[in-house]
Design a protein around this motif. Structure first.
Motif, PDB file in Angstrom:
ATOM      1  N   PRO A 117       0.831  -1.217   0.000  1.00  0.00           N
ATOM      2  CA  PRO A 117       0.000   0.000   0.000  1.00  0.00           C
ATOM      3  C   PRO A 117       0.864   1.266   0.000  1.00  0.00           C
ATOM      4  O   PRO A 117       1.964   1.281   0.550  1.00  0.00           O
ATOM      5  CB  PRO A 117      -0.803  -0.117   1.303  1.00  0.00           C
ATOM      6  N   CYS A 138     -10.449   4.897   0.330  1.00  0.00           N
ATOM      7  CA  CYS A 138      -9.589   4.879   1.512  1.00  0.00           C
ATOM      8  C   CYS A 138     -10.285   4.255   2.709  1.00  0.00           C
ATOM      9  O   CYS A 138      -9.642   3.578   3.526  1.00  0.00           O
ATOM     10  CB  CYS A 138      -9.123   6.300   1.836  1.00  0.00           C
ATOM     11  N   GLN A 143      -6.971   3.237   4.428  1.00  0.00           N
ATOM     12  CA  GLN A 143      -5.832   4.048   4.009  1.00  0.00           C
ATOM     13  C   GLN A 143      -5.925   5.462   4.580  1.00  0.00           C
ATOM     14  O   GLN A 143      -6.941   6.148   4.421  1.00  0.00           O
ATOM     15  CB  GLN A 143      -5.775   4.116   2.479  1.00  0.00           C
TER      16      GLN A 143
END
Length: 346
Positions: A117, A138, A143
């Motif tokens: 990632p 996200c 994320q």
């Protein structure tokens, strides 16, 4: 390297290992990408679908001879010439379409230098639809990302850190215009380029990259939200917690996971230190210290969610007056002659 020499960062060379995705290479995104390139970032992933126009020459990055090129291609050429050690990955498409969104998520999931990632996503787009696409991706991937923007009046902007589950996502607190059901496309005016002041975009880009460095290299305090209003030189800050009833199901799921992680952490016992009374060997004059600080009163809440910014000092009570002799009662209308007659009769 000055950060390392001054003792602020232990290992600045570590920046070469990080990968950052920049979505939207316009007024803010292009300048942010240039700053990160000059800082020596390891890899940049650029996402945009617009072309460079002569109207973009009021920006700090693009040049007239690049008109007609896609923004990501023009940005890549400039950035490589600045620092050829940075890996540049370009994607010239709209992330809000179904096929492109899946590819966009895939690059966030495995776009780092080690095929893992990316370390951070920077949102520098100028519309709600693209922000929601980034927010959705996200939240699903867990994320961390930064949202940024410049107002259409070009004199104010903001940056906002989003950690799924820990801090409010973009769907937790949508903009007032969107929450009111107004189509943001109706706000566009022909012949007017929104957020076109290079000074404001430079300030917002600088704040964005500064906090990106703090987040990646772990120094200082990373802001949760930082605004900028150039008319008053005002920089508001705040922290927004996620909305338990957020419309995004992945946001609610990340909130539950975060709460479980916090509950699993061992609780630290708070040990109160015993205050030792200071005793002087010699205090001939009997001097003692007295705390005269008045306790702070709790903030008064007018209505739910609205509080006073400050309170006006209450007027001091009037000083006590010295007792004066009672005034003669003037309610009796007896004449002077009657009073004289009464005195003579005594």
């Amino acid at each position: 390297m000055a950060l390392k020499r001054m003792g602020i960062v232990d290992n600045y060379e570590q920046i070469r290992e990080f990968a950052v995705a920049v979505v939207g290479v316009g007024g803010v995104g292009s300048v942010a990408a240039e700053m990160l390139t000059r800082c020596g970032i390891g890899k940049l992933l650029l996402f945009d679908y617009d072309k460079v126009e002569l109207a973009n020459m009021n920006r700090l990055f693009y040049q007239p001879h690049q008109a007609g090129l896609s923004k990501v291609e023009a940005a890549a050429r400039t950035l490589v010439s600045i620092n050829p050690d940075v890996t540049i990955e370009c994607h010239n498409y709209n992330i809000t379409t179904v096929d492109n969104f899946d590819h966009f998520m895939g690059r966030i999931r495995s776009g780092s230098l080690t095929d893992g990632p990316v370390d951070l996503v920077l949102s520098c787009v100028d519309n709600f639809e693209a922000r929601m696409a980034i927010n959705t991706a996200c939240n699903e991937l867990g994320q961390t990302w930064f949202e940024s923007g410049v107002a259409e009046n070009a004199v104010s902007g903001h940056i906002q850190l989003v950690i799924p589950g820990e801090l409010a996502c973009f769907a937790c607190a949508p903009p007032l215009i969107v929450a009111s059901g107004i189509d943001e496309k109706t706000l566009k005016r022909d012949g007017v380029c929104a957020a076109s002041l290079p000074t404001t975009m430079g300030v917002v880009s600088g704040l964005l990259v500064q906090n990106t460095l703090k987040y990646l290299l772990k120094f200082g305090n990373v802001t949760h939200y930082l605004g900028y209003s150039s008319l008053q030189d005002f920089f508001p800050t705040m922290s927004m917690k996620p909305n338990p009833s957020c419309d995004d199901s992945y946001c609610r799921q990340r909130q539950k996971e975060y709460q479980e992680r916090e509950a699993a952490k061992p609780k630290e016992e708070v040990v109160e230190e015993e205050k030792k009374e200071v005793v002087h060997e010699d205090n001939e004059w009997g001097i003692s210290l007295v705390d005269e600080t008045a306790p702070e009163e709790p903030e008064k809440e007018l209505v739910q969610g609205v509080r006073l910014a400050y309170s006006r000092d209450e007027p001091a009570p009037p000083p006590p007056t010295v007792d004066a002799p009672a005034a003669a009662d003037t309610s009796d209308q007896t004449s002077l002659d009657d009073l004289r007659a009464q005195m003579m009769a005594l």
